[in-house]
Structures are given as C-alpha cells and as structure tokens.
Design an enzyme around this catalytic site. Structure first.
Site, mmCIF file in Angstrom:
data_model
loop_
_atom_site.group_PDB
_atom_site.id
_atom_site.type_symbol
_atom_site.label_atom_id
_atom_site.label_comp_id
_atom_site.label_asym_id
_atom_site.label_seq_id
_atom_site.Cartn_x
_atom_site.Cartn_y
_atom_site.Cartn_z
ATOM 1 N N PHE A 132 0.865 -1.186 0.000
ATOM 2 C CA PHE A 132 0.000 0.000 0.000
ATOM 3 C C PHE A 132 0.897 1.231 0.000
ATOM 4 O O PHE A 132 1.770 1.371 0.858
ATOM 5 C CB PHE A 132 -0.888 -0.007 1.245
ATOM 6 C CG PHE A 132 -1.759 -1.232 1.339
ATOM 7 C CD1 PHE A 132 -3.039 -1.220 0.826
ATOM 8 C CD2 PHE A 132 -1.283 -2.405 1.912
ATOM 9 C CE1 PHE A 132 -3.851 -2.344 0.890
ATOM 10 C CE2 PHE A 132 -2.076 -3.536 1.991
ATOM 11 C CZ PHE A 132 -3.364 -3.511 1.477
ATOM 12 N N GLU A 133 0.653 2.146 -0.952
ATOM 13 C CA GLU A 133 1.613 3.226 -1.193
ATOM 14 C C GLU A 133 1.776 4.200 -0.030
ATOM 15 O O GLU A 133 2.776 4.900 0.044
ATOM 16 C CB GLU A 133 1.218 3.981 -2.464
ATOM 17 C CG GLU A 133 -0.164 4.593 -2.396
ATOM 18 C CD GLU A 133 -0.821 4.658 -3.776
ATOM 19 O OE1 GLU A 133 -1.165 3.600 -4.325
ATOM 20 O OE2 GLU A 133 -0.971 5.758 -4.287
ATOM 21 N N CYS A 134 0.795 4.262 0.885
ATOM 22 C CA CYS A 134 0.949 5.139 2.051
ATOM 23 C C CYS A 134 2.105 4.675 2.937
ATOM 24 O O CYS A 134 2.582 5.435 3.783
ATOM 25 C CB CYS A 134 -0.342 5.188 2.845
ATOM 26 S SG CYS A 134 -0.879 3.577 3.464
#
Lengths: 250, 307
Positions: free
Chosen positions: A49-51
């Site tokens: 997940f890019e966060c």
C-alpha cells in the site's frame, strides 16, 4: 450460489494475482480481490500500500482507506511511501491494480483532466500513485465501469501510461510491463497484437458481445480465444464472504 | 533543550506566512493536521502553495476558503467522496480564485522531498516516463542515464524545500521530540526538507518517554520549530492507536461542499464560527468520543540497555 456483478469483478480481479507475487493492492474492490486471492489460490502473495504498508494477511474490519487502523494492525511493515513505491522502481512488484475515469484503446488511463490540461472541462483528482504503478509494475490490472464515455478511442491526458501510441512506443519511452487486463462490469479486455490494443477476451455471464461493443468507445475487436468469464466458484465465493463480512459488495 | 510548546494559534500566526509553501498531509490518508487547516483558514492566510501527495479534504477546505494559490501534489479531492468540489470550482471557474496545479505522482513528489531532505541537486527516477505529467508540469527534465550502456531515458526531479511542514504525531515532549507509529508516507522527508516544522501532538509526554525508544522517532526535536498539544488534530482522518476515520464526516463535507453557498455555511459552522480546536472537539462531542480507539494491542518493548 448467486453473486453480484461486483462480486464477479472481485473474483475476476483476484484470479489475476498469482501465488507468491508482490502486488500493489490499492483500495475498495482490489483490496477485497487481494483477500480472496490470499484465501484461495495465492496464499503467499504480499500486498503493498503506497501510504507505507506491506501486509501478508488481509486486514480484518471495514477499510475506508488503505491507512485505516485495521490495515496497520498486524501489518508486515509500516513505513514510508518511498520504501514501498521504491520497490516498484526496483522491479520487485509483479502486479498493480488501479481504477480510472477514462481508459483508451491502447490502455492509457486518464485521472487528471477531461478536455486537455491547458483548458480542461473537468479537473479530476490526479494520479495519486497510479502513474507510478502503471509505469513500473510488471502487469497492470485496471478496474473500470464499462461505459462508452469511459472506454474511449484516445484519452485527453495520459496520467498512467498504457501502451502509449502502440508498437514499440512504451518500450521507447523507457518502460517495460504494461496493462495485462481491464476488468469491467461487463467483460475482461486484454492486450493483443503488435500494438497491444485492448481486445475483448472474456464476456461476463448475462452479457453479450454486441452489448459490450456498443458500450465501448472504439471498434472493439475479439480475441481469437474469446470466452465467457467463469462464474465464481463455491470456494471463491466462500472466501469473498469471509473478507466481505458485512456484504458491502453483495 | 529548548521548550517549543506553544498554542496552535500562535504557531500558525508566527510560523506560517502569506505565500508560504506548506506540506500538509504528508502521511497520505492518516494523521492529516486538520486542526492546522482550520486555524490557517481562521487566520486568513493567503497565496499558499499546499504540498501534499494526497491531501484528502484538507486542501479542498483551504482552496474554498481562498487561502491557496497553488497545489503541488499527486491527488486532490476527498477520499471518501471522490472529487473535491472546491478544487474543481477553483480550477474550472476561478472561484473563489483561480489556482495553479503543479502535477506530480506520489513517487515523484516523494523524490522531490527526498532530494530536498538530503540536499541532493536532484533525484533521478524511472517513474512518470510516458505520463503527460511531464507535459503539464514543466518542472521535470528527461535525460539519458549517463551510467547505462544502452540508451535509457530517465526523469530528473528538482528538490523541493517547503517553507513549513505541519505534521501530526501520537506523542511528543515539549522539546519537539516525538514518537510516530503506523505508516508515515512522506513525513520524514517533509520534516527533513522543510525550513520550519510545526508538530501537532495528540499527547504531550515526559521527555523520558520519547528517549526510551529513539527507534520510533521519525525526526528529532532540534528540527522542530513549534510543538502544539492538539488532541484529535487529525479529525476526521485516522491516527494509528488513537482515532478511527470519521467517514460520515467526509461524506457530509462532500455533500455540503457541492454548492458554493452550502460550502460557506459549512465553513461557518465548523471552522469560522468555532474559536479553536477545543471548541471544535466540544462541538463534535459524542461523535468524537465514539471514534477514540479503545482497544489494546501494544508492541513489545525493545531493550536499549548499554551493559
């Protein structure tokens, strides 16, 4: 067992994930697809997940965003964006899921400007991580609603590169990978031929080729081995019902 | 160590200037410093350049309030509702003023802040090749990789040195040392790159608490300009171990910001008509209490003993 269109899309998306792959999951429908894949044919897949989150086991509980507390609890890694997205550039990411407002015949996706960037009619939210995932994941899977104004001959603005102008143009731009599948609410399209043009590969149950072509903004050609999307199996639906406890997608 | 604890109103008044570039929402979806968003609107800061990978509704609120001249980011809208109505009104109709958008992807913004954080002349990357972000934002350069035997295009990203980074953390001491856990997006790069850092802490703790686990520190207190004690500063966004996301609040905002008049009424009700964040919390009342995370899933303590 009965199933909804969205449940069929989730299962179709889940089938795009292979075991032991590292996958950029994203939100909403794909996050559920990742869960189904883990519980069925891909128990060793890893979700990114890019966060700044990596997970083995899908989160339990409702997620409105990828950074909600249930996605932090029990994560394999909570870290920064660069540590996660850098894995794309490092060539480690097998597949990534994105959505989009518009996709074109060559798999280019627009989530930025309708009507060109100099004088747009509509300003859409923008790339987020989509341009990065489309550029650098080995396979891109796009999830779209199948409407004529969304599947267009040519997008006004390429936020997330597909096969650009076809031929060798994607490779010439310095990119490998590219779209592998477009999962819609009517069908699955896949790239075919020297231009990697999107062809109709699989028709969802209850839909027809004519209807799908009518809702596509270009002259949609048929894959030589075109077939019907297999309905969700009992096992796939059971997995989906474990992930989707509240029946959000039913 | 210097005592840096001051009220939020003072921190924004002293350290945010008209025309500043501000990183807000560096962690992506969680830890967005909405309390600072409100204070910036109340103090009528103008001509700001908001730097954020995604900003959720925080940027949209400031745009609608007329505080923003530029958005430097990858995504601007409302994660729960989709499009940001104020963002669209400003960009498409110049209402309440026109804004400029400096298009990025999440990774390109990360590279820009990383270059800023580490004093790099630029960052080089492969991402956004093939994307029209390279056409709509002229800041980037395409060149050939000088170390590659074959022709290989790469993108050069200029460093970003924001004036201020406003960051929310779970706990800090009054000297600006802090602990943050959960995903951290670009918080570390933002803090290291910015000229000034304003820290919003959910809880102020004894310095010994922070010192007991330096591995949980994203950036030390000497890089911090001001620390503010603001519980639930992130509302309606979530914070790991403290607050769940108030999804209904984002949806309500999305509905009520659809029309300009309704947005102004919303702004009066939730920002301009509320003197400070304590009053905002009191106004939320039970709704906020219900979002507090009550469960217990502590990490095991790490031993730092020297002998």
């Amino acid at each position: 067992m009965p199933f909804s269109t969205q449940e069929l899309m989730i299962v179709a998306a889940a089938r795009e994930i292979r075991d032991e792959e590292i996958v950029f999951v994203g939100m909403r429908l794909p996050i559920t697809a990742y869960g189904v894949a883990r519980l069925t044919h891909a128990p060793n897949a890893v979700g990114l997940f890019e966060c700044g989150i990596a997970r083995y086991v899908p989160a339990e509980g409702m997620l409105y965003t990828m950074a909600d507390p249930p996605n932090q609890l029990g994560a394999a890694w909570t870290t920064g964006l660069i540590q996660i997205m850098g894995q794309l550039q490092r060539g480690r990411v097998d597949a990534g899921f994105i959505g989009g407002a518009e996709i074109d015949r060559l798999g280019n996706i627009n989530t930025s400007y309708i009507g060109g960037f100099a004088d747009p009619r509509v300003k859409l939210p923008g790339s987020g991580g989509a341009a990065d995932i489309a550029a650098m994941a080995k396979r891109l899977i796009a999830i779209m609603n199948h409407e004529r104004h969304r599947l267009v001959e040519k997008v006004d603005y390429v936020t997330s590169p597909g096969y650009l102008d076809g031929g060798t143009s994607r490779r010439d731009a310095g990119l490998s990978g590219g779209p592998a599948a477009v999962v819609t609410d009517r069908a699955i399209l896949r790239p075919h031929g020297p231009d990697n043009e999107l062809y109709l590969a699989s028709v969802h149950p209850g839909h027809s080729i004519d209807e799908i072509r009518e809702h596509t903004g270009w002259d949609l050609k048929l894959m030589p081995d075109i077939g019907e999307t297999p309905p969700p199996t009992t096992r796939e639906l059971a997995a989906l019902h474990i992930i989707d406890k509240d029946g959000f997608w039913r | 160590m210097k005592d840096r604890l001051i009220p939020l109103g003072e921190a924004i008044a002293e350290h945010v200037r008209h025309g500043d570039s501000l990183v807000m929402g560096a962690s992506l979806e969680p830890d967005i410093p909405f309390a600072a968003t409100h204070e910036i609107i109340r103090q009528a800061k103008r001509d700001l350049d908001i730097v954020a990978p995604i900003s959720d509704a925080s940027s949209d609120m400031m745009i609608g309030a007329g505080c923003v001249a530029q958005i430097t980011g990858a995504w601007c809208g409302n994660v729960s509702g989709g499009l940001g109505h104020n963002y669209r009104r400003a960009f498409e109709h110049g209402m309440p003023r026109s804004i400029k958008v400096n298009d990025h992807s999440n990774f390109s913004l990360g590279m820009a802040l990383m270059a800023g954080a580490h004093g790099m002349p630029y960052a080089a990357m492969r991402s956004i090749l093939g994307s029209d972000i390279l056409r709509s934002n002229p800041a980037f350069r395409i060149t050939e990789n000088p170390f590659s035997a074959e022709a290989e295009p790469i993108v050069l990203v200029p460093p970003l040195i924001p004036d201020v980074a406003i960051l929310s953390v779970q706990r800090a001491d009054r000297y600006g040392n802090s602990h943050h856990w959960g995903n951290c997006g670009l918080m570390q790069e933002a803090a290291l790159a910015a000229q000034r850092v304003i820290l919003l802490a959910d809880e102020i703790v004894d310095a010994a608490v922070i010192a007991s686990d330096p591995g949980r520190v994203l950036f030390p207190g000497y890089l911090v300009t001001a620390v503010c004690h603001v519980p639930a500063a992130c509302h309606p966004s979530p914070m790991t171990g403290c607050w769940r996301r108030d999804n209904a609040f984002f949806h309500d905002y999305h509905r009520q910001s659809r029309g300009r008049e309704d947005f102004l009424a919303w702004l009066d009700e939730w920002v301009l008509g509320v003197p400070d964040h304590a009053a905002y919390r009191a106004k939320l009342g039970q709704q906020l209490d219900d979002l507090r995370i009550m469960g217990d899933a502590p990490s095991v303590a790490a031993n730092y003993a020297a002998e």
